[in-house]
Design an enzyme around this catalytic site. Structure first.
Site, PDB file in Angstrom:
ATOM      1  N   ARG A 256     -30.365 120.193 103.841  1.00 15.89           N
ATOM      2  CA  ARG A 256     -30.117 118.830 104.337  1.00 15.89           C
ATOM      3  C   ARG A 256     -31.015 118.576 105.539  1.00 15.89           C
ATOM      4  O   ARG A 256     -30.831 119.188 106.583  1.00 15.89           O
ATOM      5  CB  ARG A 256     -28.637 118.727 104.727  1.00 15.89           C
ATOM      6  N   HIS A 260     -25.331 114.900 108.647  1.00 16.22           N
ATOM      7  CA  HIS A 260     -24.515 114.727 107.435  1.00 16.22           C
ATOM      8  C   HIS A 260     -24.516 113.255 106.992  1.00 16.22           C
ATOM      9  O   HIS A 260     -24.797 112.927 105.837  1.00 16.22           O
ATOM     10  CB  HIS A 260     -23.082 115.196 107.713  1.00 16.22           C
ATOM     11  N   TYR A 269     -24.475 121.324 116.292  1.00 18.12           N
ATOM     12  CA  TYR A 269     -24.054 122.563 115.615  1.00 18.12           C
ATOM     13  C   TYR A 269     -25.169 123.254 114.820  1.00 18.12           C
ATOM     14  O   TYR A 269     -25.052 124.417 114.473  1.00 18.12           O
ATOM     15  CB  TYR A 269     -22.861 122.278 114.682  1.00 18.12           C
TER      16      TYR A 269
HETATM   17  C1  LIG Z   1     -10.886 115.366 100.231  1.00 17.86           C
HETATM   18  C2  LIG Z   1     -11.797 115.106 101.371  1.00 17.86           C
HETATM   19  N1  LIG Z   1     -11.738 115.882 102.472  1.00 17.86           N
HETATM   20  C3  LIG Z   1     -12.566 115.651 103.521  1.00 17.86           C
HETATM   21  C4  LIG Z   1     -13.473 114.619 103.478  1.00 17.86           C
HETATM   22  C5  LIG Z   1     -14.433 114.390 104.641  1.00 17.86           C
HETATM   23  N2  LIG Z   1     -15.768 114.820 104.235  1.00 17.86           N
HETATM   24  C6  LIG Z   1     -16.678 113.947 103.798  1.00 17.86           C
HETATM   25  S1  LIG Z   1     -18.105 114.687 103.341  1.00 17.86           S
HETATM   26  C7  LIG Z   1     -17.511 116.215 103.749  1.00 17.86           C
HETATM   27  C8  LIG Z   1     -18.367 117.447 103.580  1.00 17.86           C
HETATM   28  C9  LIG Z   1     -18.844 117.641 102.195  1.00 17.86           C
HETATM   29  O1  LIG Z   1     -19.831 118.637 102.155  1.00 17.86           O
HETATM   30  P1  LIG Z   1     -20.515 119.031 100.819  1.00 17.86           P
HETATM   31  O2  LIG Z   1     -19.524 119.103  99.723  1.00 17.86           O
HETATM   32  O3  LIG Z   1     -21.330 120.234 101.085  1.00 17.86           O
HETATM   33  O4  LIG Z   1     -21.462 117.774 100.482  1.00 17.86           O
HETATM   34  P2  LIG Z   1     -22.685 117.210 101.329  1.00 17.86           P
HETATM   35  O5  LIG Z   1     -22.133 116.040 102.093  1.00 17.86           O
HETATM   36  O6  LIG Z   1     -23.199 118.282 102.212  1.00 17.86           O
HETATM   37  O7  LIG Z   1     -23.697 116.765 100.335  1.00 17.86           O
HETATM   38  C10 LIG Z   1     -16.203 116.129 104.230  1.00 17.86           C
HETATM   39  C11 LIG Z   1     -15.409 117.279 104.677  1.00 17.86           C
HETATM   40  C12 LIG Z   1     -13.501 113.817 102.313  1.00 17.86           C
HETATM   41  N3  LIG Z   1     -14.362 112.806 102.170  1.00 17.86           N
HETATM   42  N4  LIG Z   1     -12.673 114.088 101.281  1.00 17.86           N
END
Ligand SMILES: Cc1ncc(C[n+]2csc(CCOP(=O)(O)OP(=O)(O)O)c2C)c(N)n1
Ligand SMILES: [Mg+2]
Length: 359
Positions: A256, A260, A269
């Site tokens: 990435r 985020h 971080y």
């Molecule tokens: C069920 C749920 N828990 C928490 C969140 C908050 N949240 C949004 S994105 C994220 C991280 C996701 O990381 P990843 O699966 O690695 O996908 P990336 O965004 O890095 O592509 C979190 C914890 C959410 N949207 N849905």
């Protein structure tokens, strides 16, 4: 004691970070016109992404999740899919969605808070964006079950992040896909971060691909910065799913190259220099250098492409900014197939009040 099972997780890379080809390559590696097209689309996606971040910074867009550095994953899988397949996306999939017929301006509309951005008319069987992390692999298995039940020769492809693979739903989806032999390809965009949680903190598993093994389905790791590998491995997985209902997990290893979302500040971080070190592997320059070596790309072509992308980005932004606002009552229109009576009254009250509410 005896060993009753052994497992292997293959890793696929055809074009390395020095733009050199592996010994064994798929035909796509020598299909230069096809690769030029993929290159041009990745460059356009990056230009749009950069603009989307700028729009958010100036208050013209809501929170936006950047796809920077991950272009090969989304452009590659989009190009590997057939129109008749079903796409079940998450929130970082712009590069795939535009190949499914969604307009770039519609992507901006969605992140601008307008539900019309989530209404995919050109590919109406594709699913809308999934923001609840990890929920969409289960939806994908449901759609795959329907395909199998109807004996249709097509497949479902769903994408989630590395963090999503820690959710129970993810394992449930893999399990049912394996047990029922469903034509679904699970793609994991392993960008090494789930907001501030690094992949190493997230799971003790050495690879995410190996999570497929417990479900009895094949899992493989793919260099997600190598669009040739992304597209080829996805094509093969989809072909197999369509022909034999064999599910598969593809872990696309990438990085990435942004916060985020625009609501995040990764400098709090992310270890210093890690992003820079990973940038050396990024997908666009890698393919560009290969195309230059093959004599099908040069500085002149690059200048022309950049100018074209700038023009296109400008047109997309104008289209987005000039979209008439949704009527207020439309907030009731996208949750229920049949609106409950209590909401019907509220919807009627709001109808035609824009002028008053907006002053
Ligand atoms: C069920 C749920 N828990 C928490 C969140 C908050 N949240 C949004 S994105 C994220 C991280 C996701 O990381 P990843 O699966 O690695 O996908 P990336 O965004 O890095 O592509 C979190 C914890 C959410 N949207 N849905
Ligand atoms: Mg992630």
């Amino acid at each position: 004691m005896k060993i009753i099972e052994r497992f292997e997780v293959p890793y696929y890379q055809y074009l390395n970070e020095n733009s050199e080809l592996a010994d064994e390559i798929p035909p796509l590696a020598e299909d230069l016109p096809a690769l030029v097209k993929l290159y041009e689309l990745m460059v356009l996606v990056r230009a749009l992404d950069t603009k989307a971040i700028a729009l958010q910074r100036t208050g013209k867009l809501g929170t936006y999740p950047s796809t920077r550095g991950q272009e090969a994953v989304f452009v590659g899988i989009g190009n590997a899919m057939d129109k008749k397949d079903i796409f079940v996306p998450y929130y970082r999939d712009m590069g795939t969605l535009v190949q499914r017929g969604v307009k770039f301006s519609q992507v901006l509309l969605y992140w601008g808070g307008d539900e019309r951005g989530n209404c995919f008319t050109t590919n109406s069987e594709d699913f809308p964006y999934s923001v609840p992390v990890g929920s969409q692999p289960l939806h994908a298995t449901g759609a795959a079950y329907a395909i199998k039940y109807r004996k249709e020769p097509r497949a479902v492809l769903t994408v989630c992040g590395d963090g999503a693979t820690s959710q129970g739903d993810f394992y449930e989806a893999l399990n049912v896909a394996g047990a029922w032999k469903l034509p679904v390809v699970f793609v994991v965009c392993n960008n090494q971060w789930a907001i501030s949680v690094s992949r190493e903190v997230q799971t003790a598993a050495h690879t995410i691909a190996q999570k497929a093994i417990a479900a009895g389905i094949p899992g493989e790791q793919v260099d997600g910065n190598d669009i040739i590998a992304v597209q080829h491995r996805t094509e093969l997985a989809l072909e197999k799913a369509r022909a034999t209902q064999q599910p598969c997990l593809l872990e696309m290893v990438c990085y990435r190259q942004h916060d985020h979302t625009t609501a995040d500040d990764a400098s709090r971080y992310e270890p210093k220099n890690l992003r820079e070190a990973e940038w050396k592997k990024e997908p666009i320059t890698r393919l560009q250098q290969y195309l230059i070596k093959k004599g099908v790309w040069n500085e002149q072509a690059e200048v022309a492409l950049q100018a074209e992308c700038a023009k296109e980005v400008e047109a997309v932004v104008q289209e987005y900014l000039s979209a008439p606002p949704q009527p207020l009552e439309s907030m009731f229109d996208y949750l229920y197939a049949e609106l409950p009576d209590a909401y019907k009254d509220q919807r009627n009250m709001l109808k035609g009040t824009e002028k008053i509410v907006h002053g």
